[in-house]
Motif scaffolding. Structure first.
Motif, short mmCIF file in Angstrom:
data_model
loop_
_atom_site.label_atom_id
_atom_site.label_comp_id
_atom_site.label_asym_id
_atom_site.label_seq_id
_atom_site.Cartn_x
_atom_site.Cartn_y
_atom_site.Cartn_z
N LEU A 270 0.93 -1.27 0.03
CA LEU A 270 -0.09 0.07 -0.07
C LEU A 270 0.83 1.26 0.20
CD1 LEU A 270 -2.85 -1.17 2.30
CD2 LEU A 270 -2.99 -0.81 0.00
N LEU A 271 2.02 1.14 0.81
CA LEU A 271 2.84 2.41 0.93
C LEU A 271 3.59 2.64 -0.59
CD1 LEU A 271 4.42 4.42 2.34
CD2 LEU A 271 6.06 2.69 2.94
N GLN A 272 3.85 1.60 -1.31
CA GLN A 272 4.47 1.76 -2.54
C GLN A 272 3.40 2.23 -3.63
OE1 GLN A 272 7.74 1.97 -2.70
NE2 GLN A 272 7.69 1.06 -0.50
N LEU A 273 2.18 1.67 -3.59
CA LEU A 273 1.24 2.43 -4.29
C LEU A 273 0.91 3.63 -4.17
CD1 LEU A 273 -1.23 -0.80 -4.28
CD2 LEU A 273 0.28 -0.14 -6.35
N TRP A 274 0.86 4.07 -2.93
CA TRP A 274 0.39 5.53 -2.45
C TRP A 274 1.56 6.33 -3.05
CZ3 TRP A 274 -2.40 9.22 -1.54
CH2 TRP A 274 -2.18 10.55 -0.44
N ARG A 275 3.13 6.03 -2.93
CA ARG A 275 4.04 6.69 -3.91
C ARG A 275 3.98 7.06 -5.13
NH1 ARG A 275 9.09 4.33 -0.02
NH2 ARG A 275 8.55 5.67 1.79
N ILE A 276 3.40 5.93 -5.90
CA ILE A 276 3.15 5.85 -7.23
C ILE A 276 2.08 6.93 -7.66
CG2 ILE A 276 2.47 4.57 -9.21
CD1 ILE A 276 3.77 2.19 -7.92
N PHE A 277 0.87 6.77 -6.67
CA PHE A 277 -0.22 7.60 -6.89
C PHE A 277 0.21 9.05 -6.77
CE2 PHE A 277 -3.96 9.76 -5.21
CZ PHE A 277 -4.57 9.74 -6.11
N GLN A 278 1.04 9.26 -5.68
CA GLN A 278 1.15 10.44 -5.23
C GLN A 278 2.16 11.32 -6.34
OE1 GLN A 278 4.17 10.84 -1.93
NE2 GLN A 278 2.87 12.76 -0.93
N LYS A 279 3.10 10.63 -6.92
CA LYS A 279 4.07 10.96 -7.87
C LYS A 279 3.28 11.16 -9.15
CE LYS A 279 8.31 11.18 -5.92
NZ LYS A 279 9.04 12.26 -5.92
N LYS A 280 2.53 10.19 -9.86
CA LYS A 280 1.97 10.25 -11.37
C LYS A 280 0.71 11.22 -10.95
CE LYS A 280 3.43 7.69 -13.99
NZ LYS A 280 4.12 7.82 -15.19
N VAL A 281 -0.02 10.86 -10.04
CA VAL A 281 -1.29 11.48 -10.26
C VAL A 281 -1.32 13.07 -9.58
CG1 VAL A 281 -3.86 11.30 -9.73
CG2 VAL A 281 -2.51 9.11 -10.55
N LEU A 282 -0.82 13.03 -8.13
CA LEU A 282 -1.11 14.29 -7.69
C LEU A 282 -0.08 15.29 -8.09
CD1 LEU A 282 -1.70 12.87 -3.91
CD2 LEU A 282 -3.16 13.67 -5.68
N GLN A 283 1.14 14.85 -8.29
CA GLN A 283 2.56 15.59 -8.78
C GLN A 283 2.53 15.50 -10.22
OE1 GLN A 283 5.99 14.81 -6.46
NE2 GLN A 283 4.85 14.78 -4.45
N LYS A 284 1.87 14.57 -10.82
CA LYS A 284 1.90 14.60 -12.38
C LYS A 284 3.55 14.49 -12.98
CE LYS A 284 -2.67 16.70 -13.23
NZ LYS A 284 -3.24 17.80 -13.93
N SER A 285 4.19 13.79 -12.12
CA SER A 285 5.61 13.60 -12.36
C SER A 285 5.60 12.45 -13.58
CB SER A 285 6.39 13.35 -11.08
OG SER A 285 7.70 12.81 -11.49
N PRO A 286 6.58 12.75 -14.56
CA PRO A 286 6.90 11.89 -15.46
C PRO A 286 7.76 10.50 -15.10
CG PRO A 286 8.49 13.60 -15.90
CD PRO A 286 7.54 13.91 -14.72
N PHE A 287 8.19 10.26 -13.73
CA PHE A 287 8.99 9.53 -13.28
C PHE A 287 8.64 8.06 -13.59
CE2 PHE A 287 6.43 8.13 -9.87
CZ PHE A 287 6.97 7.11 -9.05
N VAL A 288 9.45 6.86 -13.64
CA VAL A 288 9.02 5.51 -14.05
C VAL A 288 9.45 4.96 -12.61
CG1 VAL A 288 9.71 3.47 -15.13
CG2 VAL A 288 9.89 5.61 -16.28
N PRO A 289 8.18 4.46 -12.11
CA PRO A 289 8.34 3.66 -10.83
C PRO A 289 8.89 2.32 -10.58
CG PRO A 289 6.24 3.48 -11.77
CD PRO A 289 6.85 3.98 -12.86
N VAL A 290 10.23 2.38 -11.09
CA VAL A 290 10.96 1.13 -11.14
C VAL A 290 11.18 0.38 -9.41
CG1 VAL A 290 13.24 -0.14 -11.70
CG2 VAL A 290 12.24 1.60 -13.45
N ARG A 291 11.73 1.49 -8.91
CA ARG A 291 12.05 1.01 -7.45
C ARG A 291 10.84 0.56 -6.57
NH1 ARG A 291 15.45 5.03 -3.51
NH2 ARG A 291 17.07 4.46 -5.08
N GLN A 292 9.67 1.40 -7.06
CA GLN A 292 8.40 0.98 -6.19
C GLN A 292 7.83 -0.48 -6.63
OE1 GLN A 292 9.13 3.97 -7.30
NE2 GLN A 292 9.42 4.99 -5.34
#
Length: 485
Positions: A270-292
């Motif tokens: 859940l923590l990793q999914l939240w980090r992906i959601f935070q980066k991709k949706v809330l911050q609209k960052s183009p990062f690739v969540p490889v580590r997550q």
């Protein structure tokens, strides 16, 4: 072909470097595997004994970390903190303290004693810079002599005490064994999960309110969002615990290790999914969540291991005392946080170079004394956790090997005289106590004599310090030679 050869050489170099840097840990992993191979222990019985010892000893081992960072080396003087705890337990039992309240009284009594003792030891260390470990050993032996005089002669002799259950029949001196049944035995271990959740929620709420008021009065940035990140999840967990079905589950004092692993996997995902959601949706960052994604896969792999029959049986054998492990987890997180404060950074600077620290305006002697005081107080708390779990206090013996075993565990985890972390302390506790559990049995099986097996255990416990220090010295020598090349 050339690229393949270069990659192969690079991998070999990295592997060699890793083995040199972690030679002590690798050695004791091999020893643990060999001891398990020749012992009669099964994985479930090993897990049951190991997690009992982890809960009992980890806090004490972590009390060594801050002095190492501050440049004081391995603080054998934590024996004095253990003595402070035993003195406090005697006082609480004498006056009829019981349960978790009795443990709190023991902690309150042991704190000023440990602060005073730590101050004296810190002053001693400042007089013998560079030889603090020898000073800690000598101080431990001296304090043990004073402690023995008080408990075997002064109490009941110079100080009249009317307590037949605590004193030997002559009335002079304390009994060799103080039984904690009916007062402090497993008082921390037996606190139910629901009470632990309540304590954490009210503590977080109180700290959050205090920080808001303090920052408001000082006209500072309230950092409201940062506080909410901690308070909201805590409040949600507390609210869920009020649901009748959940509350019934949380009324238990022990948590099955299987449930702890499953819960940890769910939280990690859940923590990793939240980090992906935070980066991709809330911050609209183009990062690739490889580590997550890798962390989620790792969590899934860990959960998959729980379906292996022998591992499943092992996880079902262990019941963790919740509050004990919460306290350990709290210290595990508090030490890195503390080292990022101004005082912690000062300690780190002092540990790296005292001359530079003095030039920067840091009072080196004062910082070193504070580091020893913190270590001694933590050692006192660690001894309280250990003794309430055991349920008895060996008046003349419970504190004797505390320093040696804790130092050995820290070294096995990969720490050294100059560097130590909470992760190394935790790994060291696991490896050292795995070895400590298995060696006596393995030695008895190999040589057919239980006494020889016990000799193996003592050799493993005390020899590990000499081996670890020698291997760390060899590693530093190799590192220096590589740097010169």
């Amino acid at each position: 072909m050339s690229q393949f050869t270069n990659d192969h050489k690079l991998i070999l170099q990295k592997t060699k470097k890793f083995l040199i840097q972690n030679n002590v840990t690798v050695l004791f992993v091999i020893l643990c595997l060999a001891a398990f191979r020749y012992s009669t222990f099964t994985l479930p019985t090993l897990f049951e004994e190991l997690f009992l010892r982890i809960g009992r000893n980890t806090f004490m081992v972590m009390s060594l970390i801050i002095p190492v960072i501050a440049g004081l080396g391995l603080n054998f003087g934590i024996v004095i903190g253990a003595i402070a705890a035993q003195m406090a337990i005697f006082i609480v039992v004498l006056f009829g303290g019981e349960g978790i309240t009795g443990v709190i009284y023991a902690a309150l009594i042991s704190t000023p004693l440990a602060v005073f003792f730590g101050f004296l030891v810190g002053k001693l260390y400042n007089k013998m810079k560079g030889t603090e470990m020898i000073g800690g050993l000598v101080a431990g032996y001296f304090s043990d002599g004073v402690y023995q005089f008080i408990f075997l002669f002064a109490l009941g002799g110079l100080i009249p005490i009317n307590a037949p259950d605590l004193m030997i029949p002559t009335g002079v001196g304390v009994r060799n064994i103080i039984n904690l049944d009916g007062n402090l035995r497993q008082a921390i271990d037996n606190v139910p999960m629901s009470a632990v959740i309540d304590i954490i929620f009210y503590a977080v709420a109180a700290v959050s309110a205090f920080l808001l008021i303090y920052r408001f009065l000082r006209k500072k940035d309230l950092r409201f969002k940062k506080l909410l990140k901690v308070f909201v999840p805590t409040a949600v967990i507390w609210a869920v615990s009020l649901i009748p079905a959940v509350n019934a589950f949380a009324s238990s004092t022990r948590l099955l290790l299987l449930h702890a692993v499953e819960g940890g996997v769910v939280i990690a995902v859940l923590l990793q999914l939240w980090r992906i959601f935070q980066k991709k949706v809330l911050q609209k960052s183009p990062f690739v969540p490889v580590r997550q994604i890798l962390y989620i896969i790792l969590a899934g792999a860990i959960y998959g291991l729980t379906w292996i029959p022998e591992i499943l049986a092992s996880l079902r054998m262990v019941h963790l005392p919740v509050l004990t492990y919460v306290i350990i987890a709290g210290l595990f997180m508090a030490i890195p946080w503390f080292m990022n404060t101004k005082l912690g950074q000062n300690m780190r600077t002092v540990g790296q170079d005292r001359s530079v620290a003095t030039s920067s305006g840091i009072n080196v002697n004062r910082v070193r004394i504070i580091a020893v005081i913190i270590s001694t107080v933590l050692a006192a708390y660690g001894q309280l956790i250990s003794l309430q779990n055991i349920g008895v206090v060996a008046t003349t013996g419970s504190h004797v090997a505390v320093g040696t075993y804790s130092v050995a565990a820290l070294l096995v985890g990969g720490a050294s005289v100059q560097r130590a972390t909470t992760k190394q302390a935790l790994l060291g506790v696991i490896l050292f106590h795995t070895m400590f559990i298995l060696t006596a049995n393995a030695g008895a099986q190999l040589f057919g004599d239980a006494q020889i097996g016990e000799f193996f255990r003592v050799l493993a416990a005390f020899g590990v310090i000499a081996v670890a220090l020698a291997m760390h010295a060899w590693s530093r020598s190799k590192g220096s030679q590589e740097s010169l090349r």
